[in-house]
Scaffold this active site. Structure first.
Site, PDB file in Angstrom:
ATOM      1  N   GLU A  62      -6.329   5.112   7.831  1.00  0.00           N
ATOM      2  CA  GLU A  62      -6.061   6.525   7.520  1.00  0.00           C
ATOM      3  C   GLU A  62      -7.285   7.176   6.887  1.00  0.00           C
ATOM      4  OE1 GLU A  62      -2.471   5.711   5.389  1.00  0.00           O
ATOM      5  OE2 GLU A  62      -1.548   5.105   7.272  1.00  0.00           O
TER       6      GLU A  62
ATOM      7  N   HIS B 286      -9.151   1.721   4.844  1.00  0.00           N
ATOM      8  CA  HIS B 286      -7.888   1.852   5.575  1.00  0.00           C
ATOM      9  C   HIS B 286      -8.078   2.806   6.754  1.00  0.00           C
ATOM     10  CE1 HIS B 286      -3.746   2.797   6.533  1.00  0.00           C
ATOM     11  NE2 HIS B 286      -3.439   1.664   5.922  1.00  0.00           N
TER      12      HIS B 286
ATOM     13  N   GLU C  86      -5.262  -4.613  10.569  1.00  0.00           N
ATOM     14  CA  GLU C  86      -4.211  -3.610  10.772  1.00  0.00           C
ATOM     15  C   GLU C  86      -4.466  -2.875  12.081  1.00  0.00           C
ATOM     16  OE1 GLU C  86      -2.268  -2.635   6.703  1.00  0.00           O
ATOM     17  OE2 GLU C  86      -3.661  -1.048   7.255  1.00  0.00           O
TER      18      GLU C  86
ATOM     19  N   ASN D  36       0.884  -1.170   0.000  1.00  0.00           N
ATOM     20  CA  ASN D  36       0.000   0.000   0.000  1.00  0.00           C
ATOM     21  C   ASN D  36       0.916   1.212   0.000  1.00  0.00           C
ATOM     22  OD1 ASN D  36      -1.777   2.065   0.445  1.00  0.00           O
ATOM     23  ND2 ASN D  36      -2.305   1.465   2.540  1.00  0.00           N
TER      24      ASN D  36
ATOM     25  N   SER E 248       3.582  -2.098  10.190  1.00  0.00           N
ATOM     26  CA  SER E 248       5.031  -2.201  10.383  1.00  0.00           C
ATOM     27  C   SER E 248       5.580  -3.587  10.069  1.00  0.00           C
ATOM     28  CB  SER E 248       5.430  -1.772  11.806  1.00  0.00           C
ATOM     29  OG  SER E 248       5.061  -0.429  12.047  1.00  0.00           O
TER      30      SER E 248
ATOM     31  N   GLY F 178       2.721   2.414  10.651  1.00  0.00           N
ATOM     32  CA  GLY F 178       3.678   3.502  10.456  1.00  0.00           C
ATOM     33  C   GLY F 178       4.416   3.902  11.720  1.00  0.00           C
TER      34      GLY F 178
ATOM     35  N   LYS G 215       0.258   4.295  -0.248  1.00  0.00           N
ATOM     36  CA  LYS G 215      -0.289   5.521   0.359  1.00  0.00           C
ATOM     37  C   LYS G 215      -0.008   6.707  -0.568  1.00  0.00           C
ATOM     38  CE  LYS G 215       0.142   3.215   4.752  1.00  0.00           C
ATOM     39  NZ  LYS G 215       0.265   3.292   6.210  1.00  0.00           N
TER      40      LYS G 215
HETATM   41  P1  13P Z   1       3.287   0.393   7.550  1.00  0.00           P
HETATM   42  O1  13P Z   1       3.736  -0.919   6.986  1.00  0.00           O
HETATM   43  O2  13P Z   1       4.042   1.570   7.026  1.00  0.00           O
HETATM   44  O3  13P Z   1       3.201   0.352   9.048  1.00  0.00           O
HETATM   45  O4  13P Z   1       1.785   0.609   7.024  1.00  0.00           O
HETATM   46  C1  13P Z   1       0.894  -0.419   7.172  1.00  0.00           C
HETATM   47  C2  13P Z   1      -0.320  -0.074   6.413  1.00  0.00           C
HETATM   48  O5  13P Z   1      -1.038   0.833   6.783  1.00  0.00           O
HETATM   49  C3  13P Z   1      -0.609  -0.826   5.199  1.00  0.00           C
HETATM   50  O6  13P Z   1      -1.870  -0.519   4.724  1.00  0.00           O
END
Ligand code: 13P
Length: 255
Positions: A100, A98, A170, A13, A216, A176, A15
């Site tokens: 976010e 997601h 997640e 992903n 992560s 992140g 982002k």
């Molecule tokens: P990270 O791997 O950067 O923690 O992000 C995970 C994520 O949100 C994947 O959709």
């Protein structure tokens, strides 16, 4: 436990990262590194990068996904993108719900359900994200919340559409942050998701649904995470922006 019934899916992903030119360069770097994968390899990229990604991935085992989709077919929805637009562009997967988007863009369990239905009815594969915040975990609500989010997302999804459903667990506190859930926490969370699917569709069907872990996941911890019985691959943020790291994760899921 029937892990062998499910193909592992490693999905990046991206982002809000990479321009179209950077997309071409990164996928060209990744292609030879993941060519031997014995798992599904997907890159979910910003809308503007989709044409470059589809072009660069042509002839390889990398599938391209989007990071969101609108639930209406067309009309006065400024800034939105429909399932038809994605499909015509060569997209096969779409990330939905997601954290976010839930946190910053007003995504709710209802809109996650609408987007999921639209994607599945259009024949796209939906990667639906669920996960608890640290506060919810500390209050002891993880199981309740994961089951609720999973069932809400799948409302009115037909049993025969589950083959195109991937749920990504997640934990919000692991995204992140560099703080990964332990392999046991990931396995437990994914198990709650699978139990919710079993409650709605029966245990046999639930055993066939791919449930990923995300948060992560990286080149160092992927092997232990994906070795868990309920962890069928991962949704990878930061580490999917580096060809070498992403390919190590793909290899871990191919064992
Ligand atoms: P990270 O791997 O950067 O923690 O992000 C995970 C994520 O949100 C994947 O959709």
């Amino acid at each position: 436990m029937k892990k062998e019934l499910r193909k592992a899916v490693i999905a990046g992903n991206w982002k809000m990262n990479n321009t179209p030119a950077q997309t071409t360069a990164l996928i060209n770097e990744m292609k030879p590194l993941v060519a031997d994968a014995d798992c599904e390899v997907v890159l979910c990229v910003p809308y503007i990068d989709i044409p470059a990604a589809v072009e660069a991935a042509k002839g390889s085992n990398i599938k391209i996904g989007a990071e969101n989709v609108h639930f209406k077919a067309s009309g006065a929805y400024t800034g939105e993108v429909s399932t038809d637009m994605l499909k015509e562009a060569g997209v096969e997967y779409v990330v939905i719900g997601h954290s976010e988007r839930r946190t910053y863009f007003g995504e709710t369990d209802q809109t996650v359900n609408l987007r999921s239905l639209a994607a599945l009815n259009a024949g796209l594969k939906a990667i639906i994200c669920v996960g608890e915040t640290l506060e919810q975990r500390e209050l002891g609500y993880t199981e309740t919340l994961l089951k609720f989010q999973t069932k809400m997302a799948l409302t009115n999804v037909k049993p025969e559409q589950l083959k195109n459903v991937i749920i990504a667990y997640e934990p919000v506190w692991a995204i992140g942050t560099g703080v990964t859930a332990t392999a046991d926490q990931a396995d437990e969370g994914n198990g709650f998701v699978r139990a919710a699917i079993a409650e709605a569709y029966g245990a046999d069907l639930a055993e066939t649904v791919t449930v990923q872990y995300g948060g992560s996941m990286n080149a160092k911890n992927a092997e232990e995470l994906v070795s868990k019985v309920n962890v069928d691959g991962g949704l990878i943020g930061g580490a999917s922006l580096k060809a070498q790291d992403f390919s190590v994760i793909v290899k871990a899921a191919s064992k």
